[in-house]
Design a protein around this motif. Structure first.
Motif, PDB file in Angstrom:
ATOM      1  N   GLU A 160       0.768  -1.122  -0.005  1.00 57.27           N
ATOM      2  CA  GLU A 160      -0.159   0.043   0.045  1.00 57.27           C
ATOM      3  C   GLU A 160       0.740   1.044   0.045  1.00 57.27           C
ATOM      4  O   GLU A 160       0.456   2.256  -0.708  1.00 57.27           O
ATOM      5  N   ASP A 161       1.739   1.254   0.886  1.00 54.77           N
ATOM      6  CA  ASP A 161       2.594   2.433   0.934  1.00 54.77           C
ATOM      7  C   ASP A 161       3.410   2.682  -0.537  1.00 54.77           C
ATOM      8  O   ASP A 161       3.753   3.919  -0.931  1.00 54.77           O
ATOM      9  N   LEU A 162       3.668   1.552  -1.015  1.00 56.21           N
ATOM     10  CA  LEU A 162       4.464   1.688  -2.306  1.00 56.21           C
ATOM     11  C   LEU A 162       3.354   2.323  -3.492  1.00 56.21           C
ATOM     12  O   LEU A 162       3.831   3.073  -4.247  1.00 56.21           O
ATOM     13  N   LEU A 163       1.979   1.872  -3.498  1.00 54.42           N
ATOM     14  CA  LEU A 163       1.054   2.339  -4.318  1.00 54.42           C
ATOM     15  C   LEU A 163       1.200   4.005  -4.077  1.00 54.42           C
ATOM     16  O   LEU A 163       0.993   4.504  -5.043  1.00 54.42           O
ATOM     17  N   VAL A 164       0.849   4.254  -2.891  1.00 53.52           N
ATOM     18  CA  VAL A 164       0.626   5.557  -2.715  1.00 53.52           C
ATOM     19  C   VAL A 164       1.732   6.643  -3.155  1.00 53.52           C
ATOM     20  O   VAL A 164       1.691   7.510  -3.878  1.00 53.52           O
ATOM     21  N   ALA A 165       2.921   5.959  -2.895  1.00 54.32           N
ATOM     22  CA  ALA A 165       4.215   6.910  -3.161  1.00 54.32           C
ATOM     23  C   ALA A 165       4.455   6.884  -4.483  1.00 54.32           C
ATOM     24  O   ALA A 165       4.912   7.934  -4.942  1.00 54.32           O
ATOM     25  N   MET A 166       4.151   6.097  -5.512  1.00 54.34           N
ATOM     26  CA  MET A 166       4.384   5.866  -6.878  1.00 54.34           C
ATOM     27  C   MET A 166       3.455   6.922  -7.429  1.00 54.34           C
ATOM     28  O   MET A 166       3.586   7.527  -8.315  1.00 54.34           O
ATOM     29  N   ALA A 167       2.141   6.975  -6.847  1.00 56.93           N
ATOM     30  CA  ALA A 167       1.175   7.568  -7.487  1.00 56.93           C
ATOM     31  C   ALA A 167       1.412   9.054  -7.407  1.00 56.93           C
ATOM     32  O   ALA A 167       1.075  10.047  -8.314  1.00 56.93           O
ATOM     33  N   GLN A 168       1.939   9.556  -6.243  1.00 60.12           N
ATOM     34  CA  GLN A 168       2.302  10.853  -5.828  1.00 60.12           C
ATOM     35  C   GLN A 168       3.457  11.297  -6.920  1.00 60.12           C
ATOM     36  O   GLN A 168       3.548  12.270  -7.438  1.00 60.12           O
ATOM     37  N   LEU A 169       4.381  10.199  -7.116  1.00 56.59           N
ATOM     38  CA  LEU A 169       5.676  10.538  -7.719  1.00 56.59           C
ATOM     39  C   LEU A 169       5.214  10.939  -9.465  1.00 56.59           C
ATOM     40  O   LEU A 169       5.826  11.691 -10.087  1.00 56.59           O
ATOM     41  N   PHE A 170       4.412   9.982 -10.028  1.00 57.51           N
ATOM     42  CA  PHE A 170       4.164   9.964 -11.316  1.00 57.51           C
ATOM     43  C   PHE A 170       2.693  10.521 -11.831  1.00 57.51           C
ATOM     44  O   PHE A 170       2.676  10.863 -13.010  1.00 57.51           O
ATOM     45  N   GLY A 171       1.999  10.834 -10.633  1.00 57.09           N
ATOM     46  CA  GLY A 171       0.736  11.674 -11.125  1.00 57.09           C
ATOM     47  C   GLY A 171       0.688  12.760 -12.224  1.00 57.09           C
ATOM     48  O   GLY A 171      -0.212  12.806 -12.855  1.00 57.09           O
ATOM     49  N   ARG A 173      11.819  17.830   1.210  1.00 56.84           N
ATOM     50  CA  ARG A 173      12.571  16.819   1.758  1.00 56.84           C
ATOM     51  C   ARG A 173      11.677  15.629   2.195  1.00 56.84           C
ATOM     52  O   ARG A 173      12.000  14.595   1.985  1.00 56.84           O
ATOM     53  N   GLN A 174      10.778  16.036   2.939  1.00 54.88           N
ATOM     54  CA  GLN A 174       9.920  14.901   3.613  1.00 54.88           C
ATOM     55  C   GLN A 174       9.204  14.189   2.447  1.00 54.88           C
ATOM     56  O   GLN A 174       8.943  12.918   2.769  1.00 54.88           O
ATOM     57  N   PHE A 175       8.970  14.677   1.495  1.00 56.91           N
ATOM     58  CA  PHE A 175       8.350  13.825   0.141  1.00 56.91           C
ATOM     59  C   PHE A 175       9.403  13.001  -0.312  1.00 56.91           C
ATOM     60  O   PHE A 175       9.072  11.781  -0.521  1.00 56.91           O
ATOM     61  N   ILE A 176      10.521  13.297  -0.246  1.00 61.71           N
ATOM     62  CA  ILE A 176      11.605  12.446  -1.099  1.00 61.71           C
ATOM     63  C   ILE A 176      11.913  11.427   0.035  1.00 61.71           C
ATOM     64  O   ILE A 176      11.968  10.157  -0.296  1.00 61.71           O
ATOM     65  N   ILE A 177      11.920  11.783   0.995  1.00 63.38           N
ATOM     66  CA  ILE A 177      12.146  10.485   2.489  1.00 63.38           C
ATOM     67  C   ILE A 177      10.941   9.511   2.248  1.00 63.38           C
ATOM     68  O   ILE A 177      11.388   8.443   2.415  1.00 63.38           O
ATOM     69  N   ASN A 178       9.739  10.053   2.343  1.00 66.34           N
ATOM     70  CA  ASN A 178       8.748   9.173   2.210  1.00 66.34           C
ATOM     71  C   ASN A 178       8.819   8.228   0.865  1.00 66.34           C
ATOM     72  O   ASN A 178       8.621   7.144   0.934  1.00 66.34           O
ATOM     73  N   VAL A 179       8.997   8.806  -0.237  1.00 65.83           N
ATOM     74  CA  VAL A 179       9.107   8.160  -1.223  1.00 65.83           C
ATOM     75  C   VAL A 179      10.270   7.146  -1.250  1.00 65.83           C
ATOM     76  O   VAL A 179      10.325   5.743  -1.686  1.00 65.83           O
ATOM     77  N   LEU A 180      11.533   7.376  -0.779  1.00 68.10           N
ATOM     78  CA  LEU A 180      12.465   6.478  -0.758  1.00 68.10           C
ATOM     79  C   LEU A 180      12.442   5.277   0.372  1.00 68.10           C
ATOM     80  O   LEU A 180      12.384   4.348   0.152  1.00 68.10           O
ATOM     81  N   LEU A 181      11.361   5.660   1.521  1.00 70.34           N
ATOM     82  CA  LEU A 181      11.261   4.698   2.427  1.00 70.34           C
ATOM     83  C   LEU A 181      10.136   3.679   1.871  1.00 70.34           C
ATOM     84  O   LEU A 181      10.295   2.474   2.377  1.00 70.34           O
ATOM     85  N   ALA A 182       9.421   4.136   0.996  1.00 67.80           N
ATOM     86  CA  ALA A 182       8.524   3.261   0.560  1.00 67.80           C
ATOM     87  C   ALA A 182       9.150   2.535  -0.742  1.00 67.80           C
ATOM     88  O   ALA A 182       8.560   1.302  -0.919  1.00 67.80           O
TER      89      ALA A 182
END
Length: 890
Positions: free
Chosen positions: A101-112, A267-276
Motif C-alpha cells: 500500500e505504501d508503495l502504491l501511494v508513493a508511486m502515484a504521488q511521484l508519477f501522477g 525533503r519530507q516527500f523525498i524521504i517518504n518516497v525513498l522509504l516506500a
C-alpha cells in the motif's frame, strides 16, 4: 475401448470442474473413478483388469501414482518446490504489513503529474509487487482498493483504469520470483528428461548409433533458469503496458489526464518516497541478484526473501514508534558484518588451525547472533501486532497445501491419461499436423489460451504441460530449450487471469470495485491488455534470444560454469575464435613466427621436439579452419535439395514403425486369446485379417520410399562425417599446439623449486653410505621416498624420481649400497642438467613463451583455458540462445 475410457476420464474431469467441485479433488477423483471403472469392466467382460488399458493396468497406474507422490515429497534431488511456500510467505507478509500500500501511494504521488502518470505508476508498482510478492489476488485487490478510486476521481476512463489494474496485477505470473515459473520449471524438468529419452531413441533409430552426441541433447530448465528467462519478457510486457497508456494519454487526453500532487515536493516527500520504494527494491535486488550471480539457489533466495519480508513487516507494523527501525538496522549491520568477516577469514569450524581462525569464527558467531536477534525481534512484532504473523502463516499453509494437492492430483490424472493411451493420441495428432513444429506449437498455445478461460494456471501447468511439453521439446527441427518453452507457456497462462468470463483478476477487481464500475468496463479494459500480452508472446517467440540469453550467460559466468572444453560449447566457441582468426590472423601468425625464431637448441630432446611440434600445429591451425569451412560449405550446398527427401522418408519410416507396433500388439493379443480355455475363433480370424491388412499397408509405405534415398542419405552422411572429421582434426591440433606451451612454461616456472631440493638430494648420499643393517635401510628408504614426494610436486621431474626410485629399491631386500649410490649419482647428474637448462630457459625463453601464450590463449588455446572470460561467455551465451535445426542428423 481405451478411447472410450479416455473420453470418460475427460468428461468426469470437465463435469467435476464446471460443477464447482474443488480442483484439488476433481483431478484425482476423475482419475480414480475412470481407472476403477476400466478395471472393473475389464475384469467383468474380459477376465483381465488390464484389458482396457493401452499401457499397463490399474496396478501399474497405482505404482506410478506412488512414484509421483514420492518424487514430490521424498526425492531430495527434486527440491525446487520448497521455494513455493517461501515466496508465498514473502508475498503475503508484504501485503498484510501494508508495504504494498505504501508503495502504491508513493508511486502515484511521484508519477501522477505526468499525462497517464497514475496509470503508469500502477504498472510500475504492479511490476515491483510482482517481483516481491508474485501473489495475483493480493496485488489486484490492493491496487483495486487504493488506485481505482483515485483513478476514477481524476476522470480516468473506467475501462482503461480497470484494464491497467487487472493487467498489472497479473505481472506476478511472469516476473520472477513467480510461483507459476517454479511449477513450470518442476514440470519441465521431468518433460525434458522424457524428451531426451525420445530424442535419443529417434537418433538411434535413424542412425543406428547407440550414443547421441551431447550437443544434440535437450537443454533442461531449473527454477533459476526460468526466473532469468522470464525477466526480459516480463520487463518487455511492462514496457508495452506503459507505452500503451502513454499513447492513449496523448491521443485521448481525457482518458488519462495528469493528476497534480497536492503536497510539496520537499525533503519530507523525498524521504517518504525513498522509504516506500527502497526496501522493496532492495529485497528484489537481493533475491534476484543472489540467483543471477550464483550466490544462492532459488530455495535459498526464497528464504532470504521470506526473512527480508518479515523484517520489513516488523518496522512497518510499528510505524511511528521511536524504535521501529531498530531490528532492520540490526539486521543490515549484522549482514554487512558477516560479509566483512567472510572476506577476511576462512570460516570453517571443522578446520580450525590457528588463533586467527578462532577469531574469525567468534566474530561470525557474534554477527549471526545479531541477525538472529533482528529476525526474532521482527517475528515477535508481527506476531503481537494485529496477529499478522499467525494470519500470514495460515494463509501460506492454505495456499501451499492447495498447490501441492493439485500437483499430486494432476500427477494421478496424467498417469491415467497415459494409461488410456491419451499421450500417444496427442503425439499422433500433433506430429500429424502439416507445417511441423510451429503448427504443433501454435495449436498447443491456442489450446492453453482457451483453457485459460476456464482453468487456473496451476491446473494448466500441471495437467497440460506434462503431456505436450515432451513432444515439443523432442522435436530436433525446432530444437527449442525448456526455458523458452516454459516462458512462452507462462506468458500464455498469464492471459488466463484476464480472459473473460472466468479470469480471476477480473473477479478480484469486481469484488472491490465501486458500483459505478460495470463488469463490462472491466471486460472491455482487459481485452486490450490481452492483446498486448499476445503481442509479447509473438515477440518472445520470434526472438528466442530474449528468453535464452540471461540463463545461458548466468550459467557460463557462474562459479560452476563448464570449462571451454565442454562439447556443448564447441560450435559457438569456434564461431568466436574463427572471427578472431579472420580479424587478427596476421597478428597471430606474426606471434608464431617470432616464437619460432627463439633459440631452443639447449632444451632436452623431448621438450625441444614437443615445442617445435606445437609451433607447427599452431601454424597449421589456419589451414584446418579453411578445411572446416570448405566442408561446411559443401554440406550447406547439399542440404537444401536433400532436406525435402529426408523429411519425406523419415515420415514414411515413422508410419512404418507405427504399423510395426500395431502388428506387435495384435500378435500379442492373438497369442493371449489362443491360450484361453475357450478360444474365440472369430476374434482370432479378425486379428489375423487386421495383421494381414497392416502388413499390406506397411509394404505399400515401404514401396513409396524413393529409390534415390540410400545414395542421397549416404551423400549427406559422408559430407556430415567430413565436417566432423575436419572439426576433430582442428580441435586435436589446437589442443596439441597449446599443451606444448603450457607444459613447458610450467616446467620452466618450477626451475627454482627444483633447485631448492638440491640439499635434500645431496644429503641422501650420506644416508645411503651409512646403511649397515635392514632397520637403517628402511630409514634410508623413507628419506629417499620423502624426497621423491617433494619431486612429485615439480613439473617434469620424473627422470630424477626414476633414479631415486631405483636407488630406494636397491635397499629393499638385501641392501646394496653400491648400486643405490650409483643410481643416486645418475639422478644427481640428471638433476644438475635439469636445473641448468631450466634456469637458462627462464632467462632466455620464458619471456617469449609468455608473450606467445598471451597472444594465442584466447584463440588457439581457448579450449584448454579453465573458464571463459566475460566477453567470451557473453558471445557464447548469445550464440547458444538461438534455436538451431538439427533434424538432418536424425
Amino acid at each position: 475401448m481405451e478411447l472410450f475410457f479416455l473420453v470418460v476420464l475427460i468428461l468426469l474431469m470437465v463435469i467435476a470442474l464446471t460443477s464447482g467441485f474443488p480442483v484439488a479433488f476433481s483431478l484425482p477423483g476423475s482419475a480414480i473413478l475412470a481407472i476403477g471403472l476400466a478395471a472393473l469392466c475389464g475384469w467383468l467382460f474380459a477376465d483381465d483388469a488390464s484389458a482396457y488399458f493401452a499401457e499397463g493396468g490399474p496396478i501399474q497406474w497405482l505404482s506410478a501414482g506412488v512414484t509421483n507422490f514420492r518424487s514430490l515429497y521424498w526425492d531430495v534431488e527434486r527440491d525446487t518446490l520448497i521455494a513455493i511456500p517461501l515466496f508465498i510467505f514473502m508475498g503475503i507478509m508484504l501485503q498484510r504489513s501494508k508495504i504494498a500500500e505504501d508503495l502504491l501511494v508513493a508511486m502515484a504521488q511521484l508519477f501522477g503529474p505526468v499525462p497517464g502518470g497514475l496509470g503508469i505508476s500502477v504498472v510500475i508498482v504492479g511490476a515491483l509487487l510482482a517481483a516481491t510478492t508474485g501473489i495475483v489476488g493480493a496485488t489486484v485487490i490492493a491496487m483495486g482498493l487504493i488506485s481505482l478510486p483515485a483513478m476514477l476521481r481524476n476522470n480516468y476512463s473506467k475501462s482503461l483504469a480497470c484494464g491497467t489494474i487487472c493487467a498489472s496485477g497479473t505481472l506476478g505470473q511472469i516476473i520472477p520470483p513467480s510461483i507459476v515459473l517454479i511449477i513450470l520449471a518442476d514440470q519441465l524438468s521431468s518433460a525434458a528428461d522424457q524428451a531426451s529419452t525420445m530424442r535419443k531413441a529417434e537418433y538411434k533409430e535413424a542412425t543406428g548409433e547407440f550414443a547421441m552426441p551431447s550437443a544434440f541433447d535437450i537443454t533442461s530448465a531449473s527454477a533459476g533458469d526460468m526466473f532469468m528467462g522470464a525477466l526480459i519478457p516480463g520487463l518487455m510486457l511492462v514496457g508495452l503496458y506503459i507505452l500503451y497508456i502513454l499513447i492513449t494519454a496523448l491521443i485521448r487526453p481525457k482518458s488519462a489526464p495528469p493528476v497534480p500532487y497536492d503536497g510539496k515536493y520537499d525533503r519530507q516527500f523525498i524521504i517518504n518516497v525513498l522509504l516506500a520504494l527502497v526496501p522493496p527494491l532492495g529485497l528484489i535486488l537481493v533475491v534476484l541478484g543472489s540467483i543471477i550471480l550464483g550466490i544462492a539457489t532459488v530455495n535459498q533466495a526464497g528464504a532470504i526473501g521470506a526473512v527480508g519480508a518479515m523484517i520489513m513487516g516488523g518496522y512497518r507494523l510499528t510505524g511511528g514508534q521511536r524504535n521501529s527501525y531498530y531490528p532492520a538496522v540490526l539486521a543490515i549491520g549484522s549482514t554487512i558484518a558477516i560479509g566483512v568477516v567472510l572476506s577476511f577469514y576462512d570460516i570453517n569450524i571443522k578446520n580450525i588451525k590457528n588463533q586467527s581462525d578462532i577469531t574469525g569464527i567468534a566474530l561470525a558467531v557474534v554477527a549471526v547472533t545479531g541477525l538472529l536477534v533482528a529476525v526474532i525481534w521482527s517475528a515477535w512484532r508481527a506476531y503481537k501486532i494485529e496477529n499478522t504473523l499467525n494470519e500470514v502463516m495460515v494463509e501460506t499453509a492454505k495456499t501451499t497445501s492447495m498447490v501441492f494437492i493439485i500437483l499430486i492430483g494432476a500427477a494421478m490424472l496424467t498417469s491415467a491419461f497415459r494409461g488410456f493411451g491419451g499421450e500417444h493420441l496427442v503425439k499422433e495428432f500433433l506430429t500429424g499436423l502439416p507445417g511441423g513444429f510451429w503448427t504443433q506449437f501454435v495449436v498447443v498455445m491456442v489450446v492453453i489460451f482457451l483453457l485459460g478461460f476456464f482453468l487456473d494456471f496451476i491446473e494448466i501447468a500441471v495437467v497440460v504441460v506434462p503431456i505436450v511439453a515432451p513432444i515439443l521439446l523432442a522435436d530436433p527441427g525446432a530444437n527449442i530449450t525448456a526455458v523458452w518453452l516454459g516462458v512462452m507457456i507462462g506468458l500464455n497462462i498469464q492471459t488466463s487471469f484476464l480472459t473473460p468470463p472466468f479470469g480471476f483478476a477480473l473477479f478480484y477487481l469486481r469484488g472491490v470495485a465501486p458500483k459505478i464500475v460495470k463488469t463490462l468496463h472491466i471486460y472491455k479494459g482487459a481485452v486490450v491488455f490481452i492483446g498486448l500480452q499476445l503481442l509479447a508472446l509473438v515477440i518472445a517467440g520470434m526472438f528466442p534470444i530474449m528468453v535464452n540469453y540471461l540463463p545461458n550467460r548466468t550459467h557460463l559466468t557462474s562459479e560452476t560454469a563448464p570449462p571451454p572444453m565442454n562439447p556443448r560449447l564447441q560450435s559457438c566457441m569456434e564461431d568466436y575464435v574463427f572471427n578472431i582468426y579472420d580479424t587478427e590472423g596476421d597478428r597471430l601468425r606474426a606471434s608464431i613466427d617470432r616464437v619460432k625464431a627463439a633459440d631452443i637448441s639447449y632444451l632436452p630432446k623431448k621438450q625441444r621436439e614437443s615445442l617445435a611440434a606445437g609451433f607447427d600445429k599452431a601454424s597449421a591451425t589456419f589451414g584446418l579452419v579453411e578445411n572446416i569451412r570448405l566442408a561446411e560449405q559443401k554440406l550447406a550446398d547439399y542440404s537444401p535439395d536433400y532436406r525435402p527427401l529426408h523429411y519425406q522418408v523419415r515420415d514414411l519410416q515413422e508410419e512404418i514403425r507405427d504399423r510395426n507396433q500395431l502388428i506387435t500388439d495384435y500378435e500379442r493379443d492373438f497369442v493371449r486369446i489362443s491360450r484361453e480355455d475357450k478360444v474365440d475363433q472369430v476374434r482370432l480370424d479378425n486379428l489375423q485379417q487386421k495383421i494381414s491388412e497392416i502388413k499390406s499397408e506397411q509394404a505399400q509405405l515401404e514401396a513409396q520410399v524413393p529409390a534415390e534415398w540410400v545414395s542421397a542419405r549416404k551423400g549427406y552422411t559422408d559430407l556430415s562425417s567430413a565436417v566432423k572429421k575436419a572439426k576433430s582434426s582442428y580441435r586435436n591440433n589446437v589442443d596439441g599446439a597449446y599443451e606444448a606451451v603450457t607444459e613447458l612454461r610450467q616446467v620452466i616456472d618450477d626451475a627454482e623449486a627444483l633447485a631448492a631440493l638440491e640439499p635434500d638430494l645431496l644429503g641422501l648420499e650420506e644416508v645411503i653410505t651409512e646403511v649397515t643393517s635392514k632397520p637403517m635401510a628402511k630409514e634410508a628408504m623413507d628419506k629417499i621416498k620423502a624426497v621423491e614426494s617433494s619431486l612429485g610436486s615439480v613439473a617434469s621431474a620424473s627422470a630424477i624420481k626414476s633414479k631415486l626410485s631405483k636407488a630406494r629399491r636397491a635397499l629393499k631386500k638385501k641392501p646394496n649400497t653400491e648400486k643405490a649410490l650409483k643410481q643416486l649419482k645418475q639422478g644427481l647428474k640428471v638433476f644438475a642438467n635439469e636445473v641448468e637448462w631450466r634456469r637458462r630457459a627462464a632467462t632466455e625463453l620464458a619471456p617469449a613463451l609468455a608473450e606467445y601464450d598471451d597472444a594465442i590463449k584466447h584463440s588457439i588455446g581457448l579450449r584448454l583455458q579453465k573458464r571463459l572470460t566475460i566477453d567470451q561467455a557473453e558471445f557464447v551465451a548469445s550464440c547458444q540462445s538461438v534455436h538451431r535445426d538439427i533434424s538432418l542428423n536424425f
